[in-house]
Write a protein that holds these residues in place. Structure first.
Motif, PDB file in Angstrom:
ATOM      1  N   PRO A  27      26.961  34.193  89.362  1.00  0.00           N
ATOM      2  CA  PRO A  27      27.008  35.391  90.214  1.00  0.00           C
ATOM      3  C   PRO A  27      28.451  35.814  90.506  1.00  0.00           C
ATOM      4  O   PRO A  27      29.339  34.974  90.644  1.00  0.00           O
ATOM      5  CB  PRO A  27      26.290  34.928  91.487  1.00  0.00           C
ATOM      6  CG  PRO A  27      25.421  33.790  91.056  1.00  0.00           C
ATOM      7  CD  PRO A  27      26.164  33.108  89.951  1.00  0.00           C
ATOM      8  N   SER A  44      17.780  43.820  89.668  1.00  0.00           N
ATOM      9  CA  SER A  44      18.474  43.246  90.814  1.00  0.00           C
ATOM     10  C   SER A  44      19.817  42.692  90.368  1.00  0.00           C
ATOM     11  O   SER A  44      20.088  42.569  89.166  1.00  0.00           O
ATOM     12  CB  SER A  44      17.636  42.139  91.457  1.00  0.00           C
ATOM     13  OG  SER A  44      17.445  41.074  90.539  1.00  0.00           O
ATOM     14  N   ARG A  87      24.438  33.335  99.351  1.00  0.00           N
ATOM     15  CA  ARG A  87      23.868  34.098  98.235  1.00  0.00           C
ATOM     16  C   ARG A  87      23.343  35.436  98.740  1.00  0.00           C
ATOM     17  O   ARG A  87      22.610  35.505  99.727  1.00  0.00           O
ATOM     18  CB  ARG A  87      22.743  33.293  97.591  1.00  0.00           C
ATOM     19  CG  ARG A  87      22.243  33.829  96.265  1.00  0.00           C
ATOM     20  CD  ARG A  87      21.166  32.908  95.719  1.00  0.00           C
ATOM     21  NE  ARG A  87      20.755  33.269  94.373  1.00  0.00           N
ATOM     22  CZ  ARG A  87      21.341  32.836  93.269  1.00  0.00           C
ATOM     23  NH1 ARG A  87      22.366  32.000  93.353  1.00  0.00           N
ATOM     24  NH2 ARG A  87      20.903  33.197  92.074  1.00  0.00           N
ATOM     25  N   ARG A  95      27.798  36.046  95.099  1.00  0.00           N
ATOM     26  CA  ARG A  95      28.146  34.824  95.840  1.00  0.00           C
ATOM     27  C   ARG A  95      29.197  35.205  96.871  1.00  0.00           C
ATOM     28  O   ARG A  95      30.315  35.580  96.521  1.00  0.00           O
ATOM     29  CB  ARG A  95      28.675  33.771  94.860  1.00  0.00           C
ATOM     30  CG  ARG A  95      28.887  32.394  95.435  1.00  0.00           C
ATOM     31  CD  ARG A  95      29.121  31.401  94.306  1.00  0.00           C
ATOM     32  NE  ARG A  95      29.427  30.067  94.824  1.00  0.00           N
ATOM     33  CZ  ARG A  95      30.667  29.589  94.926  1.00  0.00           C
ATOM     34  NH1 ARG A  95      31.704  30.340  94.533  1.00  0.00           N
ATOM     35  NH2 ARG A  95      30.879  28.381  95.411  1.00  0.00           N
ATOM     36  N   HIS A 125      18.172  44.531  95.380  1.00  0.00           N
ATOM     37  CA  HIS A 125      17.144  45.039  94.471  1.00  0.00           C
ATOM     38  C   HIS A 125      17.281  46.553  94.397  1.00  0.00           C
ATOM     39  O   HIS A 125      17.238  47.236  95.421  1.00  0.00           O
ATOM     40  CB  HIS A 125      15.751  44.643  94.968  1.00  0.00           C
ATOM     41  CG  HIS A 125      15.547  43.161  95.052  1.00  0.00           C
ATOM     42  ND1 HIS A 125      15.025  42.416  94.021  1.00  0.00           N
ATOM     43  CD2 HIS A 125      15.834  42.278  96.052  1.00  0.00           C
ATOM     44  CE1 HIS A 125      14.963  41.148  94.378  1.00  0.00           C
ATOM     45  NE2 HIS A 125      15.454  41.032  95.607  1.00  0.00           N
ATOM     46  N   THR A 130      22.816  39.607  91.811  1.00  0.00           N
ATOM     47  CA  THR A 130      23.090  38.538  92.765  1.00  0.00           C
ATOM     48  C   THR A 130      24.594  38.324  92.875  1.00  0.00           C
ATOM     49  O   THR A 130      25.308  38.318  91.859  1.00  0.00           O
ATOM     50  CB  THR A 130      22.397  37.233  92.330  1.00  0.00           C
ATOM     51  OG1 THR A 130      20.981  37.447  92.297  1.00  0.00           O
ATOM     52  CG2 THR A 130      22.694  36.104  93.301  1.00  0.00           C
ATOM     53  N   THR A 144      21.358  38.907  97.238  1.00  0.00           N
ATOM     54  CA  THR A 144      20.650  39.542  96.136  1.00  0.00           C
ATOM     55  C   THR A 144      20.220  40.938  96.565  1.00  0.00           C
ATOM     56  O   THR A 144      19.597  41.104  97.618  1.00  0.00           O
ATOM     57  CB  THR A 144      19.411  38.733  95.721  1.00  0.00           C
ATOM     58  OG1 THR A 144      19.825  37.419  95.322  1.00  0.00           O
ATOM     59  CG2 THR A 144      18.700  39.399  94.542  1.00  0.00           C
TER      60      THR A 144
END
Length: 306
Positions: free
Chosen positions: A49, A117, A104, A121, A108, A119, A106
């Protein structure tokens, strides 16, 4: 100091102060907006990510070029504000993120295209937060992905057929026995035709072609081309070829063989082999052979098979 000198001194000081450039209001250490790109990747090649730095009490603004439907944030209670508005996500970390591990995030996307989507960090740092991050998404439509999938499936099918053929050929004997066993040779044997009389040579061919002889067996055809002169300095090595009839579909070329690259002043030969069918025309065909990079080609017209 007399009065006139004092007036001149004051005027000089005022003039110097007025001419000085204004100080910048932006801090010299203020980071510029970061730009990140997300796209569709095969699972086996998926990268880690993308990282975004966050700091306690410092807002981070994520600007997407695609509307976001929803966001999932790990340990959301460590943030005093998480606000999503269309294509903009605002994050305000609390003091507790300073002691936490990377979190994390994420998102969409709302348009239904791929990737659906992305992701990220979120990496805590005491001071060096990314205040503004611009995120560009390489979107692919469902139709585009379906077309690419069909193309890849066809390529995999062809490679599997080629692997089966190679494995079968490896267990067969060499020479005429092997050709008879896989029915590449029948009672008519191998017929040959010399094409020099009506062969058309393209004026800008990389090689000077001396002769071209065609061969035909039960399931294969081949063109053997003899060359005697290379036009240009660098050696020439055949990498691909097509055999296209005047009417109808091109033959499926199976291999292009050359013993060694053709160099200046040294005669050479290359052979193009293709599949033969019962309904294929004897010609005429146009043979095009090229070197690496689809360049420095050799084009021959009026190629006839037996």
């Amino acid at each position: 100091m007399n009065a006139s000198a004092a007036v001149l001194l004051v005027h000089s000081l005022l003039t110097t102060q007025t001419a000085a450039p204004p100080l910048s209001t932006a801090a010299p250490w203020a980071p510029a907006a970061r730009r990140l790109t997300v796209g569709l990747q095969a699972p086996r090649f998926a990268a880690q990510p993308l990282e975004v730095r966050i700091s306690p009490g410092v807002g981070t603004l994520l600007l997407f070029d695609t509307p976001v439907a929803r966001a999932e944030l790990e340990n959301e209670q460590r943030f005093t504000r998480v606000r999503l508005a269309g294509d903009t996500l605002t994050l305000m970390p609390s003091a507790s993120v300073e002691d936490s591990e990377a979190l994390r995030l994420t998102v969409h996307f709302a348009d239904g295209a791929a990737p659906a989507s992305a992701t990220f960090r979120l990496v805590p740092h005491p001071t060096l937060a990314d205040r503004q991050v611009e995120i560009h998404r390489h979107a692919r439509s469902a139709d585009s992905l379906h077309a690419e999938l069909l193309e890849k499936e066809g390529e995999v099918r062809r490679l599997r057929e080629e692997l089966v053929r190679m494995e079968a050929a490896r267990s067969l004997p060499d020479g005429l026995t092997g050709m008879l066993a896989i029915r590449h040779l029948d009672k008519n044997g191998v017929r040959a035709r010399w094409n020099d009389e009506h062969l058309l040579r393209h004026p800008r061919n990389t090689l000077k072609v001396r002769t071209a002889t065609t061969y035909r067996a039960a399931a294969r055809v081949a063109v053997a081309v003899e060359c005697e002169e290379l036009r240009g300095g660098a050696p020439w090595e055949a990498r691909g070829a097509t055999l296209v009839p005047r009417e109808g579909a091109a033959l499926r070329v199976l291999r292009v063989w050359q013993e060694a690259p053709t160099a200046a002043g040294i005669p050479g030969q290359f052979i193009v082999e293709a599949e033969a069918t019962d309904t294929m025309s004897p010609g005429p065909y146009t043979l095009t052979v090229w070197a690496e990079g689809d360049k420095r080609s050799v084009i021959l017209g009026n190629v006839m098979f037996p």
